[in-house]
Design an enzyme around this catalytic site. Structure first.
Site, mmCIF file in Angstrom:
data_model
loop_
_atom_site.group_PDB
_atom_site.id
_atom_site.type_symbol
_atom_site.label_atom_id
_atom_site.label_comp_id
_atom_site.label_asym_id
_atom_site.label_seq_id
_atom_site.Cartn_x
_atom_site.Cartn_y
_atom_site.Cartn_z
ATOM 1 N N PHE A 91 0.959 -1.425 0.009
ATOM 2 C CA PHE A 91 0.368 0.128 -0.344
ATOM 3 C C PHE A 91 0.497 1.408 -0.239
ATOM 4 O O PHE A 91 1.915 2.050 0.830
ATOM 5 C CB PHE A 91 -1.141 0.000 1.373
ATOM 6 N N ARG B 132 8.301 -10.036 7.079
ATOM 7 C CA ARG B 132 8.063 -8.863 8.691
ATOM 8 C C ARG B 132 7.257 -7.568 7.927
ATOM 9 O O ARG B 132 7.631 -7.051 6.678
ATOM 10 C CB ARG B 132 9.388 -8.061 8.665
ATOM 11 N N ALA C 81 2.539 18.935 17.221
ATOM 12 C CA ALA C 81 3.418 18.513 16.093
ATOM 13 C C ALA C 81 3.313 18.264 14.584
ATOM 14 O O ALA C 81 1.949 17.970 14.877
ATOM 15 C CB ALA C 81 3.521 16.945 17.015
ATOM 16 N N GLU D 194 5.910 23.716 12.411
ATOM 17 C CA GLU D 194 4.416 22.587 12.917
ATOM 18 C C GLU D 194 3.903 24.035 14.256
ATOM 19 O O GLU D 194 2.389 23.843 14.478
ATOM 20 C CB GLU D 194 4.973 21.933 13.495
ATOM 21 N N GLU E 219 -0.369 25.099 14.667
ATOM 22 C CA GLU E 219 -1.249 24.615 15.823
ATOM 23 C C GLU E 219 -0.954 25.859 16.225
ATOM 24 O O GLU E 219 -2.198 25.148 16.810
ATOM 25 C CB GLU E 219 -0.618 22.962 15.672
ATOM 26 N N PRO F 140 9.028 0.727 16.902
ATOM 27 C CA PRO F 140 10.298 -0.090 15.932
ATOM 28 C C PRO F 140 9.559 -1.798 15.323
ATOM 29 O O PRO F 140 10.494 -2.546 14.828
ATOM 30 C CB PRO F 140 11.175 -0.257 16.612
ATOM 31 N N GLY F 141 9.282 -2.263 16.132
ATOM 32 C CA GLY F 141 8.630 -3.254 15.766
ATOM 33 C C GLY F 141 7.989 -3.552 14.289
ATOM 34 O O GLY F 141 7.719 -4.460 13.380
ATOM 35 N N GLU G 84 -6.365 22.491 5.982
ATOM 36 C CA GLU G 84 -7.751 22.823 5.611
ATOM 37 C C GLU G 84 -9.150 21.554 6.941
ATOM 38 O O GLU G 84 -10.083 21.252 7.246
ATOM 39 C CB GLU G 84 -8.237 22.568 4.400
ATOM 40 N N GLU H 275 -7.778 20.411 9.476
ATOM 41 C CA GLU H 275 -7.065 20.256 10.985
ATOM 42 C C GLU H 275 -8.163 20.881 11.534
ATOM 43 O O GLU H 275 -8.387 22.019 11.670
ATOM 44 C CB GLU H 275 -5.741 20.516 10.768
#
Length: 194
Positions: A28, A50, A88, A104, A108, A126-127, A150, A152
């Site tokens: 994807f 994985r 963030a 940011e 924000e 990280p997995g 727009e 947010e």
């Protein structure tokens, strides 16, 4: 950690545990993330699959306005509720993390920081994902105008450290980046260092 290092390849590794990628199958490709399935050769010679989410990386800002931290209350579809978080957002292609952090914060909250310092960079999961967040502290803030995307919608507020812990107890702050920022802020107030 070098804030621009996305892969961690400059970090020491334990060769006895390394996995070697044999093949990669794209699954994807989205606007923010992509998903792939890697076939890897394990240290014992066997192979395994994985599932990997690729992410461009993000920034988060611990913005301190005196004895208060700026937070945004924002609906999170994956959680099905609003969450109180520090400002963030993801990195734009080719964007340096410090530039993204300043952007940011302004977008924000409307604030601009005279002082912006990198604290730490960390991987979120990280997995299965390579998303790295670069955490910055912003001080000496000057108010200005927000510039939200727009799609947010959020509310900005300022909270004390005690209020931050109350929000954590109420599960209104439950994301890792914000919790890490609260603990860093507490350490900073207690010891004068991060």
């Amino acid at each position: 950690m070098n804030p621009t290092n996305q892969t961690g390849s400059n970090h020491p590794s334990n060769p006895k545990l390394d996995e070697v990628t044999v093949s990669t199958k794209p699954i994807f490709e989205g606007k923010v993330i992509s998903l792939q399935v890697d076939t890897v050769k394990l240290p014992n010679g066997q192979t395994a699959s994985r599932e990997i989410i690729r992410h461009p990386g993000a920034v988060a800002v611990l913005a301190l306005n005196g004895d208060r931290m700026l937070v945004v209350d924002q609906y999170r579809q994956a959680m099905g509720r609003t969450e109180v978080e520090i400002p963030a957002g993801k990195l734009d292609p080719g964007e340096e993390p410090e530039v993204a952090a300043a952007r940011e914060l302004r977008e924000e909250t409307g604030y601009v920081a005279k002082s912006l310092r990198h604290l730490r960079s960390f991987y979120t999961s990280p997995g299965f994902a390579d998303e790295i967040i670069h955490l910055y502290i912003a001080e000496e803030l000057e108010a200005g105008d927000m510039a939200l995307d727009e799609d947010e919608f959020l509310e900005v507020s300022e909270i004390t450290l005690e209020e931050a812990y109350q929000l954590m107890d109420q599960n209104r702050i439950s994301d890792a980046k914000t919790m890490m920022a609260v603990y860093a802020w507490d350490l900073y107030r207690t010891t004068g260092r991060f």
